[in-house]
Design a protein around this motif. Structure first.
Motif, PDB file in Angstrom:
ATOM      1  N   GLY A  32       0.767  -1.233   0.000  1.00 16.33           N
ATOM      2  CA  GLY A  32       0.000   0.000   0.000  1.00 16.33           C
ATOM      3  C   GLY A  32       0.804   1.293   0.000  1.00 16.33           C
ATOM      4  O   GLY A  32       0.268   2.353   0.289  1.00 16.33           O
ATOM      5  N   MET A  33       2.088   1.210  -0.330  1.00 18.78           N
ATOM      6  CA  MET A  33       2.885   2.427  -0.433  1.00 18.78           C
ATOM      7  C   MET A  33       2.549   3.130  -1.745  1.00 18.78           C
ATOM      8  O   MET A  33       1.908   2.563  -2.627  1.00 18.78           O
ATOM      9  N   THR A  34       2.996   4.356  -1.876  1.00 19.25           N
ATOM     10  CA  THR A  34       2.811   5.140  -3.085  1.00 19.25           C
ATOM     11  C   THR A  34       4.161   5.289  -3.776  1.00 19.25           C
ATOM     12  O   THR A  34       5.173   5.510  -3.102  1.00 19.25           O
ATOM     13  N   LEU A  35       4.163   5.177  -5.100  1.00 17.49           N
ATOM     14  CA  LEU A  35       5.371   5.498  -5.860  1.00 17.49           C
ATOM     15  C   LEU A  35       5.487   7.014  -5.866  1.00 17.49           C
ATOM     16  O   LEU A  35       4.664   7.707  -6.452  1.00 17.49           O
ATOM     17  N   LEU A  36       6.488   7.531  -5.186  1.00 16.30           N
ATOM     18  CA  LEU A  36       6.654   8.972  -5.031  1.00 16.30           C
ATOM     19  C   LEU A  36       7.400   9.588  -6.205  1.00 16.30           C
ATOM     20  O   LEU A  36       7.087  10.697  -6.628  1.00 16.30           O
ATOM     21  N   ARG A  37       8.395   8.878  -6.701  1.00  9.34           N
ATOM     22  CA  ARG A  37       9.121   9.341  -7.890  1.00  9.34           C
ATOM     23  C   ARG A  37       9.995   8.216  -8.406  1.00  9.34           C
ATOM     24  O   ARG A  37      10.316   7.268  -7.690  1.00  9.34           O
ATOM     25  N   ARG A  38      10.329   8.345  -9.675  1.00  9.46           N
ATOM     26  CA  ARG A  38      11.175   7.363 -10.354  1.00  9.46           C
ATOM     27  C   ARG A  38      12.084   8.152 -11.292  1.00  9.46           C
ATOM     28  O   ARG A  38      11.590   8.888 -12.158  1.00  9.46           O
ATOM     29  N   ASP A  39      13.402   8.011 -11.096  1.00 12.51           N
ATOM     30  CA  ASP A  39      14.360   8.795 -11.872  1.00 12.51           C
ATOM     31  C   ASP A  39      15.404   7.889 -12.513  1.00 12.51           C
ATOM     32  O   ASP A  39      16.011   7.053 -11.837  1.00 12.51           O
ATOM     33  N   ASP A  40      15.584   8.066 -13.828  1.00 10.81           N
ATOM     34  CA  ASP A  40      16.637   7.350 -14.565  1.00 10.81           C
ATOM     35  C   ASP A  40      17.906   8.189 -14.567  1.00 10.81           C
ATOM     36  O   ASP A  40      17.862   9.409 -14.710  1.00 10.81           O
ATOM     37  N   TYR A  41      19.047   7.514 -14.436  1.00  6.48           N
ATOM     38  CA  TYR A  41      20.362   8.156 -14.484  1.00  6.48           C
ATOM     39  C   TYR A  41      21.186   7.442 -15.555  1.00  6.48           C
ATOM     40  O   TYR A  41      21.991   6.554 -15.244  1.00  6.48           O
ATOM     41  N   PRO A  42      20.980   7.825 -16.837  1.00  8.26           N
ATOM     42  CA  PRO A  42      21.638   7.125 -17.949  1.00  8.26           C
ATOM     43  C   PRO A  42      23.164   7.101 -17.841  1.00  8.26           C
ATOM     44  O   PRO A  42      23.780   6.085 -18.165  1.00  8.26           O
ATOM     45  N   ASP A  43      23.777   8.183 -17.385  1.00  7.04           N
ATOM     46  CA  ASP A  43      25.238   8.188 -17.274  1.00  7.04           C
ATOM     47  C   ASP A  43      25.731   7.191 -16.230  1.00  7.04           C
ATOM     48  O   ASP A  43      26.805   6.616 -16.371  1.00  7.04           O
ATOM     49  N   GLY A  44      24.938   6.995 -15.182  1.00  9.07           N
ATOM     50  CA  GLY A  44      25.312   6.036 -14.144  1.00  9.07           C
ATOM     51  C   GLY A  44      24.737   4.655 -14.364  1.00  9.07           C
ATOM     52  O   GLY A  44      25.050   3.722 -13.637  1.00  9.07           O
ATOM     53  N   LYS A  45      23.855   4.521 -15.364  1.00  5.39           N
ATOM     54  CA  LYS A  45      23.211   3.254 -15.713  1.00  5.39           C
ATOM     55  C   LYS A  45      22.432   2.647 -14.536  1.00  5.39           C
ATOM     56  O   LYS A  45      22.567   1.473 -14.209  1.00  5.39           O
ATOM     57  N   PHE A  46      21.606   3.500 -13.911  1.00  3.59           N
ATOM     58  CA  PHE A  46      20.745   3.009 -12.846  1.00  3.59           C
ATOM     59  C   PHE A  46      19.474   3.849 -12.790  1.00  3.59           C
ATOM     60  O   PHE A  46      19.400   4.941 -13.342  1.00  3.59           O
TER      61      PHE A  46
END
Length: 137
Positions: A32-46
């Motif tokens: 029941g948690m909420t996805l607060l944010r999702r961030d891609d870091y292409p230079d770091g590959k994560f």
């Protein structure tokens, strides 16, 4: 209260996950948690995804980190213990989680040396999450 206590605030706990979408589904769908944010870091590959029960500005959240290209599960290690969540009616919560396919290696019941009722579940990567019966404390 010591002087430093006003200078610090617990912000998040980070765990590395193999399948980010599966982990987000577990934490949001089953817990029941909420996805607060999702961030891609292409230079770091994560990719980092933050999930929780309230905003990061005021609540402690969980950071799920997915390293791109990783195919092998992570070793959890002997130093990590568990995350803990308080719940009301731990038996009903565990029944509902079991019906949704959650792994429950330690079913709900009283602590060995106490009266508080606890249970342990596992997320898709095998991280243990302790459920603590708030109404049994």
């Amino acid at each position: 209260m010591n002087e430093a206590s006003g200078q610090f605030r617990m912000m998040h706990t980070m765990i590395r996950v193999l399948d980010l979408d599966k982990s987000i589904a577990f934490y949001t769908g089953l817990l029941g948690m909420t996805l607060l944010r999702r961030d891609d870091y292409p230079d770091g590959k994560f990719t980092n995804a933050f999930v929780g029960y309230g905003p990061e500005e005021s609540d402690t959240v969980v950071e799920l980190t997915h390293n791109w290209g990783r195919e092998e599960p992570y070793e959890i290690g002997s130093g990590f213990g568990h995350l803990a969540l308080g719940v009301t009616d731990i038996y009903a919560v565990c029944d509902a989680l079991a019906q949704q396919g959650a792994k429950i290696p330690r079913p709900p019941g009283p602590m060995l040396h106490g009266t508080t009722h606890i249970a342990f579940i596992e997320d898709p990567d095998g991280y243990k999450i302790e459920l603590i019966g708030l109404d049994t404390m």
